[in-house]
Design an enzyme around this catalytic site. Structure first.
Site, short mmCIF file in Angstrom:
data_model
loop_
_atom_site.label_atom_id
_atom_site.label_comp_id
_atom_site.label_asym_id
_atom_site.label_seq_id
_atom_site.Cartn_x
_atom_site.Cartn_y
_atom_site.Cartn_z
N ALA A 64 0.86 -1.17 0.00
CA ALA A 64 0.00 0.00 0.00
C ALA A 64 0.90 1.23 0.00
O ALA A 64 2.04 1.18 0.48
CB ALA A 64 -0.90 -0.01 1.23
N GLY A 108 0.72 -4.90 1.11
CA GLY A 108 -0.48 -4.94 0.28
C GLY A 108 -0.23 -5.60 -1.07
O GLY A 108 -1.16 -6.14 -1.69
N GLU A 111 -0.59 -9.17 -0.41
CA GLU A 111 -2.02 -9.41 -0.16
C GLU A 111 -2.82 -9.38 -1.46
O GLU A 111 -3.75 -10.17 -1.65
CB GLU A 111 -2.54 -8.37 0.84
CG GLU A 111 -1.92 -8.56 2.22
CD GLU A 111 -2.24 -7.43 3.17
OE1 GLU A 111 -1.92 -6.26 2.85
OE2 GLU A 111 -2.81 -7.70 4.23
N GLU A 131 4.71 -5.00 7.41
CA GLU A 131 3.99 -3.90 8.06
C GLU A 131 4.45 -3.65 9.49
O GLU A 131 4.38 -2.52 9.98
CB GLU A 131 2.48 -4.18 8.05
CG GLU A 131 1.81 -4.05 6.70
CD GLU A 131 1.84 -5.32 5.86
OE1 GLU A 131 2.61 -6.27 6.19
OE2 GLU A 131 1.09 -5.38 4.88
C1 HXC Z 1 5.15 4.41 -1.16
C2 HXC Z 1 7.05 3.44 -1.93
C3 HXC Z 1 6.69 2.20 -1.40
C4 HXC Z 1 5.43 2.12 -0.72
C5 HXC Z 1 8.59 1.95 -2.36
N1 HXC Z 1 8.24 3.24 -2.52
N2 HXC Z 1 7.66 1.29 -1.67
N3 HXC Z 1 6.30 4.52 -1.81
N4 HXC Z 1 4.71 3.25 -0.63
N5 HXC Z 1 4.97 0.98 -0.22
C6 HXC Z 1 8.99 4.27 -3.23
C7 HXC Z 1 10.21 4.72 -2.47
O1 HXC Z 1 9.88 5.68 -1.49
C8 HXC Z 1 11.04 5.31 -3.58
O2 HXC Z 1 10.54 6.56 -3.92
C9 HXC Z 1 10.73 4.38 -4.76
O3 HXC Z 1 9.49 3.74 -4.45
C10 HXC Z 1 11.79 3.31 -4.96
O4 HXC Z 1 11.95 2.63 -3.72
P1 HXC Z 1 13.38 2.43 -3.02
O5 HXC Z 1 13.11 2.18 -1.58
O6 HXC Z 1 14.30 3.55 -3.37
O7 HXC Z 1 13.87 1.10 -3.75
P2 HXC Z 1 14.85 -0.02 -3.19
O8 HXC Z 1 16.00 0.59 -2.45
O9 HXC Z 1 15.12 -0.93 -4.35
O10 HXC Z 1 14.00 -0.81 -2.08
C11 HXC Z 1 12.87 -1.54 -2.48
C12 HXC Z 1 12.01 -1.92 -1.24
C13 HXC Z 1 11.68 -0.62 -0.43
C14 HXC Z 1 12.79 -2.88 -0.35
C15 HXC Z 1 10.76 -2.60 -1.76
O11 HXC Z 1 11.15 0.37 -1.34
C16 HXC Z 1 10.68 -0.83 0.66
O12 HXC Z 1 11.01 -1.34 1.71
N6 HXC Z 1 9.43 -0.40 0.42
C17 HXC Z 1 8.38 -0.46 1.41
C18 HXC Z 1 7.89 -1.86 1.54
C19 HXC Z 1 6.80 -1.96 2.58
O13 HXC Z 1 7.04 -1.63 3.76
N7 HXC Z 1 5.62 -2.38 2.16
C20 HXC Z 1 4.46 -2.47 3.05
C21 HXC Z 1 3.69 -1.17 3.05
S1 HXC Z 1 2.36 -1.20 4.22
P3 HXC Z 1 11.54 7.82 -4.16
O14 HXC Z 1 10.61 8.97 -4.35
O15 HXC Z 1 12.42 7.92 -2.96
O16 HXC Z 1 12.29 7.44 -5.41
C22 HXC Z 1 1.20 -2.13 3.45
C23 HXC Z 1 0.01 -2.57 4.21
C24 HXC Z 1 -0.69 -1.52 5.00
O17 HXC Z 1 1.28 -2.49 2.33
C25 HXC Z 1 -1.96 -2.04 5.55
C26 HXC Z 1 -3.12 -2.03 4.59
C27 HXC Z 1 -2.94 -2.86 3.38
#
Ligand code: HXC
Length: 257
Positions: A64, A108, A111, A131
């Site tokens: 998400a 997400g 999911e 998360e």
């Molecule tokens: C918003 C995101 C994002 C996310 C990545 N980006 N994941 N933006 N929401 N979930 C953005 C980064 O901020 C970055 O933007 C760009 O995408 C590239 O990501 P990087 O981190 O620079 O890439 P990398 O170093 O290759 O790392 C990849 C990654 C990392 C390991 C996947 O991006 C990461 O940890 N992302 C978050 C994963 C996560 O926590 N997902 C769960 C979310 S909560 P910029 O602008 O800096 O270039 C969820 C559930 C919530 O999903 C509950 C309801 C469903």
């Protein structure tokens, strides 16, 4: 409005590409609304028998959209019916859906893949429910579908540690049906979809509904509990801290409140 998804029709198969490559296909409202509208269109089209959902080679979806939800209040989540308002269309969609997962399927994104009927993975795919690192919980079915897919102990391991699992591990655990080299994944998913779509659509719908009866028995109570707990997590200081830290690219400082 940007095209947050791309819809292609290939005879009896619809291909949906998640299309926010700049943020690794982070799932925001615009994307989920467009996905829902595409599924409405496909459901109404008698000629389509199967759907493939895919992302880019680097990301199926990284979760998400954290930036979009980072400042949500409890009321934003609860009154706005976060997730339920536009993620559930995939759950009610009656035709078969294959997820073709390359790269990350996290939070997400994992999911979303689990809402599909079949998951194919590229050999570079990585799955996870991280998360916990953000001060919240999987809230689009992860706490309910992941244990059903991989069993309680592996689901707990993934959710409580936030670690990622490889395509091989996901296939061994039962989350993934088949693994292909990344450059063959989409062709293989489309071939399987063509095969599925070659069968009787009402039979496919009956099959899907029947298999889901076995899978979803007491699922709905769990989903409701999970959803309300997700909403409540937005009342936590640690959710604010975890998501703010992500957005500001620093380590979070959790205070257990
Ligand atoms: C918003 C995101 C994002 C996310 C990545 N980006 N994941 N933006 N929401 N979930 C953005 C980064 O901020 C970055 O933007 C760009 O995408 C590239 O990501 P990087 O981190 O620079 O890439 P990398 O170093 O290759 O790392 C990849 C990654 C990392 C390991 C996947 O991006 C990461 O940890 N992302 C978050 C994963 C996560 O926590 N997902 C769960 C979310 S909560 P910029 O602008 O800096 O270039 C969820 C559930 C919530 O999903 C509950 C309801 C469903």
């Amino acid at each position: 409005m940007n095209d947050e998804i791309l819809l292609e029709l290939h005879d009896k198969v619809a291909l949906i590409r998640l299309n926010r490559p700049q943020v690794l296909n982070a799932l925001n409202d615009a994307l989920m609304d467009q996905l829902g509208a595409a599924l409405d269109k496909i459901e109404a089209d008698e000629t389509i028998g199967c759907v493939v959902i895919t992302g880019s080679e680097k990301a199926f979806a990284a979760g998400a959209d954290i930036s979009a939800m980072a400042t949500y209040s409890y009321m934003d989540a609860y009154k706005g019916d976060f997730i339920t308002r536009n993620w559930e269309r995939l759950k009610t969609f009656r035709k078969p859906v294959i997820a073709a997962v390359s790269g990350v399927a996290l939070g997400g994104g994992c999911e979303l893949a689990m809402m599909c009927d079949i998951v194919f993975a590229a050999d570079n795919a990585r799955f996870g429910q991280p998360e916990v690192k953000l001060g919240t919980i999987p809230g689009a079915g992860g706490t309910q579908r992941l244990p059903r897919a991989v069993g309680k102990t592996k689901a707990m391991d993934l959710c409580l540690t936030g670690r990622l699992m490889s395509a091989d591990e996901a296939e061994r655990a039962g989350l993934v049906a088949r693994i292909y080299p990344a450059d063959q994944l989409l062709d293989e998913a489309m071939a399987a979809a063509r095969q599925v779509a070659s069968y009787s659509l009402p039979v496919l719908m009956m099959l899907k509904e029947s298999v889901n009866r076995a899978f979803e028995g007491p699922l709905n109570e769990g989903l409701l509990f999970e959803r309300r707990t997700l909403h409540a997590s937005f009342a936590l200081a640690d959710q604010k801290e975890g998501m703010a830290a992500f957005v500001e690219k620093r380590k979070p400082n959790f205070t257990n409140r």
